[in-house]
Design a protein around this motif. Structure first.
Motif, PDB file in Angstrom:
ATOM      1  N   HIS A 120       0.833  -1.202   0.000  1.00 34.35           N
ATOM      2  CA  HIS A 120       0.000   0.000   0.000  1.00 34.35           C
ATOM      3  C   HIS A 120       0.869   1.254   0.000  1.00 34.35           C
ATOM      4  O   HIS A 120       0.589   2.231  -0.712  1.00 34.35           O
ATOM      5  CB  HIS A 120      -0.926   0.009   1.218  1.00 34.35           C
ATOM      6  N   ASN A 121       1.929   1.228   0.803  1.00 39.99           N
ATOM      7  CA  ASN A 121       2.819   2.392   0.900  1.00 39.99           C
ATOM      8  C   ASN A 121       3.480   2.690  -0.434  1.00 39.99           C
ATOM      9  O   ASN A 121       3.519   3.841  -0.892  1.00 39.99           O
ATOM     10  CB  ASN A 121       3.882   2.124   1.962  1.00 39.99           C
ATOM     11  N   LEU A 122       4.017   1.662  -1.066  1.00 40.59           N
ATOM     12  CA  LEU A 122       4.691   1.850  -2.353  1.00 40.59           C
ATOM     13  C   LEU A 122       3.719   2.303  -3.436  1.00 40.59           C
ATOM     14  O   LEU A 122       4.080   3.075  -4.326  1.00 40.59           O
ATOM     15  CB  LEU A 122       5.379   0.544  -2.777  1.00 40.59           C
ATOM     16  N   THR A 123       2.476   1.823  -3.348  1.00 42.36           N
ATOM     17  CA  THR A 123       1.467   2.237  -4.322  1.00 42.36           C
ATOM     18  C   THR A 123       1.179   3.734  -4.211  1.00 42.36           C
ATOM     19  O   THR A 123       1.117   4.451  -5.212  1.00 42.36           O
ATOM     20  CB  THR A 123       0.169   1.440  -4.125  1.00 42.36           C
ATOM     21  N   CYS A 134      -5.140   9.337   7.800  1.00 46.62           N
ATOM     22  CA  CYS A 134      -4.797   9.183   6.387  1.00 46.62           C
ATOM     23  C   CYS A 134      -5.304   7.846   5.869  1.00 46.62           C
ATOM     24  O   CYS A 134      -4.645   6.816   6.025  1.00 46.62           O
ATOM     25  CB  CYS A 134      -3.284   9.300   6.204  1.00 46.62           C
ATOM     26  N   ASP A 135      -6.463   7.887   5.264  1.00 44.55           N
ATOM     27  CA  ASP A 135      -7.095   6.695   4.700  1.00 44.55           C
ATOM     28  C   ASP A 135      -6.512   6.446   3.309  1.00 44.55           C
ATOM     29  O   ASP A 135      -6.581   7.319   2.442  1.00 44.55           O
ATOM     30  CB  ASP A 135      -8.598   6.918   4.614  1.00 44.55           C
ATOM     31  N   PRO A 136      -5.914   5.252   3.064  1.00 40.39           N
ATOM     32  CA  PRO A 136      -5.305   4.997   1.756  1.00 40.39           C
ATOM     33  C   PRO A 136      -6.274   5.097   0.593  1.00 40.39           C
ATOM     34  O   PRO A 136      -5.922   5.562  -0.487  1.00 40.39           O
ATOM     35  CB  PRO A 136      -4.739   3.578   1.895  1.00 40.39           C
ATOM     36  N   SER A 137      -7.531   4.679   0.794  1.00 43.80           N
ATOM     37  CA  SER A 137      -8.508   4.761  -0.297  1.00 43.80           C
ATOM     38  C   SER A 137      -8.807   6.214  -0.653  1.00 43.80           C
ATOM     39  O   SER A 137      -9.016   6.552  -1.826  1.00 43.80           O
ATOM     40  CB  SER A 137      -9.797   4.037   0.097  1.00 43.80           C
ATOM     41  N   CYS A 185      -5.039  12.651  -9.314  1.00 48.71           N
ATOM     42  CA  CYS A 185      -5.698  13.191 -10.508  1.00 48.71           C
ATOM     43  C   CYS A 185      -5.371  12.415 -11.772  1.00 48.71           C
ATOM     44  O   CYS A 185      -5.931  12.683 -12.825  1.00 48.71           O
ATOM     45  CB  CYS A 185      -5.332  14.657 -10.698  1.00 48.71           C
ATOM     46  N   SER A 186      -4.475  11.435 -11.709  1.00 48.45           N
ATOM     47  CA  SER A 186      -4.168  10.654 -12.913  1.00 48.45           C
ATOM     48  C   SER A 186      -3.484   9.355 -12.527  1.00 48.45           C
ATOM     49  O   SER A 186      -2.907   9.234 -11.445  1.00 48.45           O
ATOM     50  CB  SER A 186      -3.255  11.450 -13.853  1.00 48.45           C
ATOM     51  N   GLY A 187      -3.557   8.404 -13.435  1.00 39.29           N
ATOM     52  CA  GLY A 187      -2.814   7.157 -13.272  1.00 39.29           C
ATOM     53  C   GLY A 187      -3.217   6.325 -12.078  1.00 39.29           C
ATOM     54  O   GLY A 187      -2.384   5.679 -11.458  1.00 39.29           O
ATOM     55  N   THR A 188      -4.526   6.338 -11.719  1.00 40.31           N
ATOM     56  CA  THR A 188      -4.949   5.616 -10.525  1.00 40.31           C
ATOM     57  C   THR A 188      -5.477   4.214 -10.824  1.00 40.31           C
ATOM     58  O   THR A 188      -5.685   3.441  -9.896  1.00 40.31           O
ATOM     59  CB  THR A 188      -6.061   6.404  -9.794  1.00 40.31           C
ATOM     60  N   PHE A 189      -5.734   3.893 -12.097  1.00 44.84           N
ATOM     61  CA  PHE A 189      -6.361   2.605 -12.402  1.00 44.84           C
ATOM     62  C   PHE A 189      -5.490   1.436 -11.943  1.00 44.84           C
ATOM     63  O   PHE A 189      -5.953   0.546 -11.231  1.00 44.84           O
ATOM     64  CB  PHE A 189      -6.625   2.498 -13.906  1.00 44.84           C
ATOM     65  N   THR A 190      -4.220   1.463 -12.331  1.00 43.69           N
ATOM     66  CA  THR A 190      -3.308   0.387 -11.937  1.00 43.69           C
ATOM     67  C   THR A 190      -3.133   0.346 -10.431  1.00 43.69           C
ATOM     68  O   THR A 190      -3.115  -0.737  -9.821  1.00 43.69           O
ATOM     69  CB  THR A 190      -1.939   0.565 -12.619  1.00 43.69           C
ATOM     70  N   ASN A 191      -3.014   1.529  -9.825  1.00 38.27           N
ATOM     71  CA  ASN A 191      -2.857   1.588  -8.364  1.00 38.27           C
ATOM     72  C   ASN A 191      -4.082   1.021  -7.658  1.00 38.27           C
ATOM     73  O   ASN A 191      -3.963   0.310  -6.655  1.00 38.27           O
ATOM     74  CB  ASN A 191      -2.623   3.035  -7.922  1.00 38.27           C
ATOM     75  N   ASN A 192      -5.266   1.346  -8.167  1.00 35.48           N
ATOM     76  CA  ASN A 192      -6.494   0.791  -7.576  1.00 35.48           C
ATOM     77  C   ASN A 192      -6.529  -0.722  -7.704  1.00 35.48           C
ATOM     78  O   ASN A 192      -6.916  -1.419  -6.743  1.00 35.48           O
ATOM     79  CB  ASN A 192      -7.723   1.396  -8.260  1.00 35.48           C
ATOM     80  N   ILE A 193      -6.126  -1.236  -8.864  1.00 33.58           N
ATOM     81  CA  ILE A 193      -6.113  -2.684  -9.068  1.00 33.58           C
ATOM     82  C   ILE A 193      -5.190  -3.353  -8.062  1.00 33.58           C
ATOM     83  O   ILE A 193      -5.545  -4.348  -7.405  1.00 33.58           O
ATOM     84  CB  ILE A 193      -5.675  -3.026 -10.508  1.00 33.58           C
ATOM     85  N   VAL A 194      -3.984  -2.792  -7.903  1.00 32.59           N
ATOM     86  CA  VAL A 194      -3.003  -3.371  -6.977  1.00 32.59           C
ATOM     87  C   VAL A 194      -3.520  -3.345  -5.547  1.00 32.59           C
ATOM     88  O   VAL A 194      -3.501  -4.360  -4.831  1.00 32.59           O
ATOM     89  CB  VAL A 194      -1.657  -2.625  -7.074  1.00 32.59           C
ATOM     90  N   MET A 195      -4.031  -2.188  -5.102  1.00 37.08           N
ATOM     91  CA  MET A 195      -4.461  -2.056  -3.709  1.00 37.08           C
ATOM     92  C   MET A 195      -5.677  -2.920  -3.406  1.00 37.08           C
ATOM     93  O   MET A 195      -5.750  -3.559  -2.352  1.00 37.08           O
ATOM     94  CB  MET A 195      -4.740  -0.587  -3.388  1.00 37.08           C
TER      95      MET A 195
END
Length: 330
Positions: free
Chosen positions: A180-183, A200-203, A210-220
Motif C-alpha cells: 500500500h505504501n509503495l502504491t 490518512c485513509d489509503p482509499s 488526478c491521474s494514473g490511478t487505475f493500476t494503483n487501484n487494481i493493486v491495492m
C-alpha cells in the motif's frame, strides 16, 4: 476544482496549479495534507477531546491488563491466550496510530499532517489492522483443533507452531502495509490536499489522485482482497468444522461447553469484520464523508476498546487471572 501537481524530491516536495496543459510556473513548497476531522464546531472540540482521550486510555489500559494477566498467570500459558495477548498488543498499536494524532490536533487546533507523517500513519494502520485479522484467523484455527481434535491438541498446537503463526501474521501484515505504501508513493498528482477523515485513509489518498490511478487501484484492491479474503475464508472454514463437530455431540451440556469456548472469539470476529464490512459497503453504496468518518470511528476506536471487555466478561479464566493480578499489585 483546481488540480494540483505534487513533485516529490528528497527532501523537498513541490506544489503547483495545473491547467489543461502543464506549464512551468512558480513552485510553492508543500509537504503536508489536511485532515477534516470529525467536526468544525468549536463548541464540540472540548467534548471530542475528552471523549476520545477517555476511550483511548480505556483501550490501552484494558488491553495492557489482558497482556499482563496472560504473562503473569501460568494458568493462561496456553495457545489461545498467547494469541489473545498478541491481539491485544496489535489493538493497542492500531488505536495508537490514529487517536493520539487526532487528540493533539484538537488541542492545538491544527489539522495538518506532513506527507511523511501521513504515509507513516497509513503504514502502521494497515500493519496493525492486518495483524488483527491474521491473529483472529490463528485463534479460529486454535479453536478448531481444540474442539475437532482434542486428543491431539497439545501436539498440534505446540509452542513452535504458535510462534510461527504469529511471525507469519507479522510478515503478511508488513507485506500488505508496504505494498500500500509503495502504491501511494507512485502518485505524483493530487486534486486536493484535504482528506475527509481524521486519519490518512489509503482509499481517500487514491481518490485524490488526478491521474494514473487505475493500476494503483487494481493493486491495492487485489492486495486488500487477498489479505481480507484469506483470513475470512480460514475463519469461516474453521467454524464450519467446529459447528459440524458440535452438532454431533449428543448431550446438551457438551454442546454448550463446546460453544462457550468459542463465544468470546466469535463475538470479537463479528464485531471486527462486521464494522469493517459496514465501512466498505456503506461507502460503496451510499458514499458520504460524514458516514464514512462515523464508521471509521467504530472500526478504529470502538472495536479495539471493546475487545478486552468481551474477553474478560465472557471468560472466567481471564476474570480470575485479572483478579489475582490486581490483588498482587494492590
Amino acid at each position: 476544482m483546481p488540480i494540483y501537481l505534487i513533485h516529490f524530491s528528497n527532501p523537498l516536495f513541490f506544489f503547483k496549479r495545473c491547467p489543461s496543459h502543464i506549464e512551468q510556473q512558480n513552485l510553492t513548497s508543500v509537504s503536508e495534507f489536511f485532515l477534516t476531522g470529525l467536526s468544525d464546531d468549536p463548541e464540540l472540540q472540548p467534548l471530542l477531546f475528552g471523549l476520545f482521550l477517555s476511550m483511548y486510555l480505556v483501550t490501552v489500559l484494558g488491553n495492557l491488563l489482558i497482556i499482563l494477566a496472560v504473562s503473569c498467570d501460568s494458568h493462561l500459558h496456553t495457545p489461545m491466550y498467547f494469541f489473545l495477548s498478541n491481539l491485544s498488543l496489535a489493538d493497542i498499536g492500531f488505536t495508537s496510530t490514529t487517536i493520539p494524532k487526532m487528540i493533539v490536533g484538537i488541542q492545538t487546533q491544527s489539522r495538518a499532517i506532513s506527507y511523511v507523517g501521513c504515509l507513516t500513519q497509513m503504514s502502521f494502520l494497515i500493519l496493525f489492522g492486518c495483524m488483527d485479522s491474521m491473529l483472529l484467523t490463528a485463534m479460529a484455527y486454535d479453536r478448531f483443533v481444540a474442539i475437532c481434535h482434542p486428543l491431539h491438541y497439545s501436539v498440534i498446537m505446540n509452542p513452535r507452531l504458535c510462534g510461527l503463526l504469529v511471525l507469519l501474521s507479522v510478515f503478511v501484515s508488513l507485506l500488505d502495509s508496504q505494498v500500500h505504501n509503495l502504491t501511494v508513493l507512485q502518485l505524483t498528482c493530487f486534486k486536493d490536499m484535504e482528506i475527509s477523515n481524521f486519519f490518512c485513509d489509503p482509499s481517500q489518498l487514491l481518490s485524490l489522485a488526478c491521474s494514473g490511478t487505475f493500476t494503483n487501484n487494481i493493486v491495492m484492491y487485489f492486495v486488500g482482497a487477498i489479505s481480507g479474503f484469506l483470513p475470512i475464508s480460514g475463519i469461516f472454514f474453521s467454524y464450519y468444522k467446529i459447528v459440524s463437530s458440535i452438532l454431533r455431540v449428543s448431550s446438551a451440556g457438551g454442546k454448550y461447553k463446546a460453544f462457550s469456548t468459542c463465544g468470546s472469539h466469535l463475538s470479537v470476529v463479528c464485531l471486527f469484520y462486521g464494522t469493517a464490512i459496514g465501512v466498505y459497503l456503506g461507502s460503496a453504496l451510499l458514499p458520504s464523508p460524514r458516514k464514512d468518518m462515523v464508521a471509521s470511528v467504530v472500526y478504529t476506536v470502538v472495536t479495539p476498546m471493546l475487545n478486552p471487555f468481551i474477553y474478560s466478561l465472557r471468560n472466567r479464566d481471564i476474570k480470575s487471572a485479572l483478579w489475582r493480578f490486581l490483588r498482587r499489585t494492590g
